[in-house]
Scaffold this active site. Structure first.
Site, mmCIF file in Angstrom:
data_model
loop_
_atom_site.group_PDB
_atom_site.id
_atom_site.type_symbol
_atom_site.label_atom_id
_atom_site.label_comp_id
_atom_site.label_asym_id
_atom_site.label_seq_id
_atom_site.Cartn_x
_atom_site.Cartn_y
_atom_site.Cartn_z
ATOM 1 N N VAL A 69 50.192 -2.666 -38.673
ATOM 2 C CA VAL A 69 50.954 -2.052 -37.570
ATOM 3 C C VAL A 69 50.698 -2.716 -36.215
ATOM 4 O O VAL A 69 51.418 -2.468 -35.264
ATOM 5 C CB VAL A 69 50.676 -0.530 -37.438
ATOM 6 C CG1 VAL A 69 51.127 0.223 -38.680
ATOM 7 C CG2 VAL A 69 49.206 -0.253 -37.112
ATOM 8 N N ASN A 95 50.071 7.107 -37.872
ATOM 9 C CA ASN A 95 48.733 7.588 -38.247
ATOM 10 C C ASN A 95 47.693 6.479 -38.346
ATOM 11 O O ASN A 95 46.494 6.731 -38.142
ATOM 12 C CB ASN A 95 48.849 8.322 -39.596
ATOM 13 C CG ASN A 95 47.511 8.524 -40.258
ATOM 14 O OD1 ASN A 95 46.758 9.434 -39.897
ATOM 15 N ND2 ASN A 95 47.176 7.670 -41.231
ATOM 16 N N TYR A 168 37.393 3.151 -29.175
ATOM 17 C CA TYR A 168 38.146 4.183 -29.908
ATOM 18 C C TYR A 168 38.612 5.297 -28.965
ATOM 19 O O TYR A 168 39.791 5.689 -28.976
ATOM 20 C CB TYR A 168 37.253 4.750 -31.022
ATOM 21 C CG TYR A 168 37.937 5.751 -31.922
ATOM 22 C CD1 TYR A 168 38.687 5.325 -33.014
ATOM 23 C CD2 TYR A 168 37.825 7.118 -31.691
ATOM 24 C CE1 TYR A 168 39.311 6.240 -33.845
ATOM 25 C CE2 TYR A 168 38.442 8.039 -32.525
ATOM 26 C CZ TYR A 168 39.183 7.599 -33.600
ATOM 27 O OH TYR A 168 39.804 8.517 -34.427
HETATM 28 P P1 NAI Z 1 41.143 6.364 -43.083
HETATM 29 O O1 NAI Z 1 40.264 5.222 -42.787
HETATM 30 O O2 NAI Z 1 41.158 6.925 -44.434
HETATM 31 O O3 NAI Z 1 42.656 6.026 -42.707
HETATM 32 C C1 NAI Z 1 43.062 5.069 -41.784
HETATM 33 C C2 NAI Z 1 44.189 4.312 -42.420
HETATM 34 O O4 NAI Z 1 44.748 3.373 -41.494
HETATM 35 C C3 NAI Z 1 43.694 3.509 -43.635
HETATM 36 O O5 NAI Z 1 44.562 3.755 -44.721
HETATM 37 C C4 NAI Z 1 43.789 2.092 -43.170
HETATM 38 O O6 NAI Z 1 44.084 1.179 -44.193
HETATM 39 C C5 NAI Z 1 44.946 2.177 -42.185
HETATM 40 N N1 NAI Z 1 44.980 1.049 -41.273
HETATM 41 C C6 NAI Z 1 43.944 0.545 -40.540
HETATM 42 N N2 NAI Z 1 44.367 -0.516 -39.849
HETATM 43 C C7 NAI Z 1 45.683 -0.677 -40.141
HETATM 44 C C8 NAI Z 1 46.662 -1.585 -39.729
HETATM 45 N N3 NAI Z 1 46.377 -2.580 -38.887
HETATM 46 N N4 NAI Z 1 47.931 -1.443 -40.197
HETATM 47 C C9 NAI Z 1 48.224 -0.456 -41.058
HETATM 48 N N5 NAI Z 1 47.328 0.436 -41.497
HETATM 49 C C10 NAI Z 1 46.073 0.325 -41.037
HETATM 50 O O7 NAI Z 1 40.767 7.477 -42.009
HETATM 51 P P2 NAI Z 1 41.599 8.754 -41.516
HETATM 52 O O8 NAI Z 1 40.620 9.714 -41.043
HETATM 53 O O9 NAI Z 1 42.576 9.175 -42.508
HETATM 54 O O10 NAI Z 1 42.337 8.160 -40.221
HETATM 55 C C11 NAI Z 1 43.715 8.340 -39.978
HETATM 56 C C12 NAI Z 1 43.964 8.541 -38.511
HETATM 57 O O11 NAI Z 1 43.364 9.770 -38.116
HETATM 58 C C13 NAI Z 1 43.360 7.476 -37.600
HETATM 59 O O12 NAI Z 1 44.285 7.178 -36.563
HETATM 60 C C14 NAI Z 1 42.132 8.142 -37.033
HETATM 61 O O13 NAI Z 1 41.794 7.633 -35.767
HETATM 62 C C15 NAI Z 1 42.622 9.583 -36.944
HETATM 63 N N6 NAI Z 1 41.580 10.594 -36.854
HETATM 64 C C16 NAI Z 1 40.731 10.847 -37.912
HETATM 65 C C17 NAI Z 1 39.787 11.853 -37.796
HETATM 66 C C18 NAI Z 1 38.826 12.189 -38.891
HETATM 67 O O14 NAI Z 1 37.876 12.929 -38.606
HETATM 68 N N7 NAI Z 1 39.006 11.725 -40.103
HETATM 69 C C19 NAI Z 1 39.681 12.652 -36.590
HETATM 70 C C20 NAI Z 1 40.596 12.296 -35.534
HETATM 71 C C21 NAI Z 1 41.515 11.309 -35.690
HETATM 72 C C1 BGC Z 2 36.819 10.067 -35.584
HETATM 73 C C2 BGC Z 2 35.839 10.620 -36.577
HETATM 74 C C3 BGC Z 2 35.054 11.768 -35.976
HETATM 75 C C4 BGC Z 2 35.972 12.805 -35.349
HETATM 76 C C5 BGC Z 2 35.205 13.884 -34.591
HETATM 77 C C6 BGC Z 2 37.666 11.182 -35.059
HETATM 78 O O1 BGC Z 2 38.599 10.690 -34.123
HETATM 79 O O2 BGC Z 2 37.635 9.077 -36.185
HETATM 80 O O3 BGC Z 2 34.935 9.588 -36.965
HETATM 81 O O4 BGC Z 2 34.292 12.415 -37.002
HETATM 82 O O5 BGC Z 2 36.851 12.158 -34.439
HETATM 83 O O6 BGC Z 2 34.251 13.345 -33.719
#
Ligand code: NAI
Ligand code: BGC
Length: 270
Positions: A69, A95, A168
Site C-alpha cells: 500500500v 487497515n 508509529y
Molecule cells: P497484523 O500485523 O496482523 O496486521 C497488519 C497487516 O498489514 C498484515 O497483514 C501485514 O501484512 C499488512 N501490511 C503491512 N505492511 C503492508 C504493506 N506495505 N502493504 C500492504 N499490507 C501491509 O496486525 P493488526 O493488529 O491486525 O494490525 C492492523 C492495523 O491495526 C494496523 O494498522 C495497526 O496499526 C492497527 N492497530 C492494531 C492494534 C492492535 O492492538 N492489534 C491496535 C491499534 C491499531
Molecule cells: C499497537 C499495539 C498496542 C496497542 C495498544 C496499537 O496501535 O499496534 O502494539 O498493543 O496499540 O497500546
C-alpha cells in the site's frame, strides 16, 4: 427509502492488510454481511488466499490481491483489480499497518520512513484511489445511502503518546487529521470517512505484549474493561461504520479499546 440494516448486500469492499489480524477478521465480517470482498495482502499470499477462501465458503464472493500500500502504482493496480472483478467499490477499510519500534535516539531514518510510508502515506493512497472511484461512479442509492464509505484503522496512539514508538504514534496522529480533513472535504459528495482507534487487540503486531502470562498481566493494567481485545471487537465496529446504520456519522474516531483511553492510572490515584 427502506430502513437501514447492519448488512452490506450489493456492496464491494476492499480491506487492506487482510491476510492477518484485524484486516482478516474485518474482511470475513464484511463478507458474512453480504459484501463482495477484495482481500489485500502484501507478503503473505497464503494468508490472503485463505481469508478469501473462507469468505467464499460462507457464500460471498472474494478475491485476494497482492499490493504494497505504500507504492502508488501498486495501489492503483489494486483498485483496478477490484473494478475488474466486481465493477466498482463501495467500502474501503484502510487497515494495513506495521510497527518498527526503537528508542528515538536509536531509530534509523529507514525505520521512521517505512512506518510513515505504510501507515500514513499508504492510507492516503488507498483513500485517494477509493474516493476517485466513488466520484467516478457517483451515488448508488440501491446499494447505500452514501456514495462511498471509508474506515481508517487508527489506534489509541492517535491520542496516547508512546515512548519507543515515535514513528508509529506520529503515523496514527497523522491518520487522525488526514481522516477528518478528507471527511470535511467529501461530506457534500456523501462520502463518509471515519476511523477506528483500537486499544490492545490480540494480533501478531503486539504478540510480545500478550503471549506470556507476565506480559498479559502488565498489559491488563492498562485496560479497565479487564480483557484484551479480540479482532472481532474491531471487525464488528468496522461493519457498523461501513453500513447505513451509521449514515449520519462522518469524521469520527470510534475508540474500541476497553477503556484504555480513560486514564486507568487515575482509578486509584490523582
Ligand atoms: P497484523 O500485523 O496482523 O496486521 C497488519 C497487516 O498489514 C498484515 O497483514 C501485514 O501484512 C499488512 N501490511 C503491512 N505492511 C503492508 C504493506 N506495505 N502493504 C500492504 N499490507 C501491509 O496486525 P493488526 O493488529 O491486525 O494490525 C492492523 C492495523 O491495526 C494496523 O494498522 C495497526 O496499526 C492497527 N492497530 C492494531 C492494534 C492492535 O492492538 N492489534 C491496535 C491499534 C491499531
Ligand atoms: C499497537 C499495539 C498496542 C496497542 C495498544 C496499537 O496501535 O499496534 O502494539 O498493543 O496499540 O497500546
Amino acid at each position: 427509502m427502506p430502513p437501514p440494516v447492519l448488512a452490506l448486500a450489493g456492496h464491494v469492499a476492499l480491506v487492506t492488510g487482510a491476510s492477518s489480524g484485524l484486516g482478516a477478521a474485518t474482511a470475513r465480517t464484511l463478507g458474512a454481511a453480504g459484501a463482495r470482498v477484495v482481500v489485500n495482502y502484501n507478503a503473505d499470499r497464503e494468508g490472503g488466499e485463505a481469508v478469501a477462501a473462507s469468505i467464499r465458503a460462507g457464500g460471498s464472493q472474494a478475491l485476494a490481491v497482492q499490493a504494497d500500500v505504500s507504492q502508488e502504482d501498486e495501489v492503483e493496480a489494486l483498485l483496478a483489480a477490484a473494478r475488474g472483478a466486481f465493477g466498482t467499490l463501495h467500502v474501503l477499510v484502510a487497515n494495513a499497518g506495521l510497527q518498527q519500534d526503537a528508542r528515538a535516539e536509536e531509530m534509523t531514518l529507514a525505520q521512521w520512513r517505512r512506518v510513515i510510508e505504510v501507515n500514513l502515506t499508504g492510507q492516503f493512497l488507498c483513500c485517494r484511489a477509493a474516493i476517485r472511484e466513488f466520484l467516478r461512479r457517483g451515488p448508488a442509492p440501491k446499494v447505500s445511502r452514501a456514495t462511498g464509505k471509508i474506515v481508517c484503522m487508527s489506534s489509541v496512539h492517535e491520542a496516547i503518546p508512546w515512548a519507543g514508538h515515535v514513528n508509529y504514534a506520529a503515523s496514527k496522529g497523522g491518520v487522525m487529521l488526514m481522516m477528518k480533513s478528507l471527511a470535511q472535504e467529501f461530506a457534500d459528495r456523501r462520502i463518509r470517512i471515519n476511523s477506528i482507534a483500537p486499544g490492545a487487540i490480540r494480533t501478531p503486531i503486539n504478540r510480545a505484549a500478550w503471549e506470556s502470562e507476565a506480559a498479559e498481566e502488565k498489559l491488563l493494567r492498562l485496560i479497565p474493561y479487564g480483557r484484551i481485545g479480540e479482532p472481532e471487537d474491531v471487525a464488528q465496529a468496522a461493519l457498523w461504520l461501513a453500513s447505513d446504520l451509521s449514515d449520519y456519522v462522518t469524521g469520527a474516531t470510534l475508540f474500541v479499546d476497553g477503556g484504555m483511553t480513560l486514564y486507568p492510572g487515575f482509578q486509584d490515584n490523582g
